[in-house]
Design an enzyme around this catalytic site. Structure first.
Site, mmCIF file in Angstrom:
data_model
loop_
_atom_site.group_PDB
_atom_site.id
_atom_site.type_symbol
_atom_site.label_atom_id
_atom_site.label_comp_id
_atom_site.label_asym_id
_atom_site.label_seq_id
_atom_site.Cartn_x
_atom_site.Cartn_y
_atom_site.Cartn_z
ATOM 1 N N ARG A 135 2.069 -5.725 2.949
ATOM 2 C CA ARG A 135 3.090 -5.243 3.976
ATOM 3 C C ARG A 135 3.750 -4.060 2.665
ATOM 4 O O ARG A 135 3.960 -4.822 1.309
ATOM 5 C CB ARG A 135 4.375 -6.374 4.493
ATOM 6 C CG ARG A 135 3.938 -7.072 5.457
ATOM 7 C CD ARG A 135 3.769 -6.140 6.190
ATOM 8 N NE ARG A 135 2.942 -6.833 8.088
ATOM 9 C CZ ARG A 135 2.205 -6.587 7.964
ATOM 10 N NH1 ARG A 135 0.729 -6.613 7.880
ATOM 11 N NH2 ARG A 135 1.672 -7.474 9.223
ATOM 12 N N GLU A 164 4.675 4.637 7.419
ATOM 13 C CA GLU A 164 3.044 5.352 6.802
ATOM 14 C C GLU A 164 3.437 5.865 8.553
ATOM 15 O O GLU A 164 4.348 5.527 9.376
ATOM 16 C CB GLU A 164 2.072 3.975 7.526
ATOM 17 C CG GLU A 164 2.580 2.693 6.993
ATOM 18 C CD GLU A 164 1.637 1.270 7.106
ATOM 19 O OE1 GLU A 164 1.339 1.328 7.881
ATOM 20 O OE2 GLU A 164 1.228 0.742 6.050
ATOM 21 N N HIS A 183 -3.928 1.295 6.011
ATOM 22 C CA HIS A 183 -3.575 0.047 6.564
ATOM 23 C C HIS A 183 -5.008 0.027 7.528
ATOM 24 O O HIS A 183 -5.225 -0.727 9.466
ATOM 25 C CB HIS A 183 -3.032 0.595 7.796
ATOM 26 C CG HIS A 183 -1.751 -1.054 8.246
ATOM 27 N ND1 HIS A 183 -0.289 -0.565 8.197
ATOM 28 C CD2 HIS A 183 -2.016 -1.949 8.336
ATOM 29 C CE1 HIS A 183 -0.313 -2.365 7.965
ATOM 30 N NE2 HIS A 183 -1.215 -2.820 8.155
#
Length: 191
Positions: A135, A164, A183
């Site tokens: 994370r 993000e 991601h």
């Protein structure tokens, strides 16, 4: 577990073979056989932080390449397959200096937020690579940028970020030795 662990291994292999050095040269159309020293995996050590499903599979794959694996996990009762040592999080800074690869797979919890900051990067050896697919909130990105730009660590493979998408003007895009994916580590067939 399999898709994300394969993504981690792609980062490990890319760093071991110097792709983080060669890709920028390719983009500039510059042929240079260089001074990059490959990392012989059988002589290397990975510290895997979090050995649940993803970290456990990553540890197994690393060990298949001959990497010595040290795990850091708050709950694992015994070392999973491929792990030579298991430590609790309070020993993190003690094991970081032995790592050629620091691989972070932990979830975001109050205990893991900001887990990697200036002190942890300072504990790593300058030839070490940092990989985060857990994370984004586990890493203080400004401290990572300082470590990379100052040559405190050799590089970073990052799939997750505090913010993000990573802003286009963020210094990580141009930091030395950085491989960035958006991601996507968990993407693949059979989901």
């Amino acid at each position: 577990n399999d898709h994300i662990s394969a993504h981690i291994m792609a980062f490990v292999l890319a760093f071991a073979r110097g792709l983080h050095e060669y890709i920028p040269l390719q983009l500039r159309r510059h042929w240079r056989m260089g001074d990059y020293e490959t990392v012989h995996l059988a002589d290397s050590t990975a510290v895997v932080v979090g050995v649940g499903g993803i970290g456990g599979e990553t540890a197994r794959l690393c060990s298949e390449f001959g990497v010595t694996v040290i795990a850091v996990d708050p709950r694992a009762p015994e070392p999973p397959p491929g792990v030579s040592e298991l430590h609790r999080p309070d020993a993190l800074n003690d094991v970081l200096p032995s790592a050629d690869f620091v691989i972070v797979t932990v979830p975001e919890t109050p205990e893991t937020q900001g887990m990697f900051a200036a002190a942890q990067f300072a504990s790593m050896k300058p030839s070490a690579f940092f990989i985060n697919i857990g994370r984004g909130a586990t890493v203080v990105l400004d401290d990572l940028v300082v470590a990379l730009e100052g040559g405190r660590i050799a590089g970073a493979g990052l799939d997750v970020f505090q913010v993000e998408p990573l802003p286009a003007d963020h210094p990580l895009w141009a930091a030395p030795g950085v491989l960035i994916t958006p991601h996507v580590a968990g993407i693949g067939p059979y989901l």
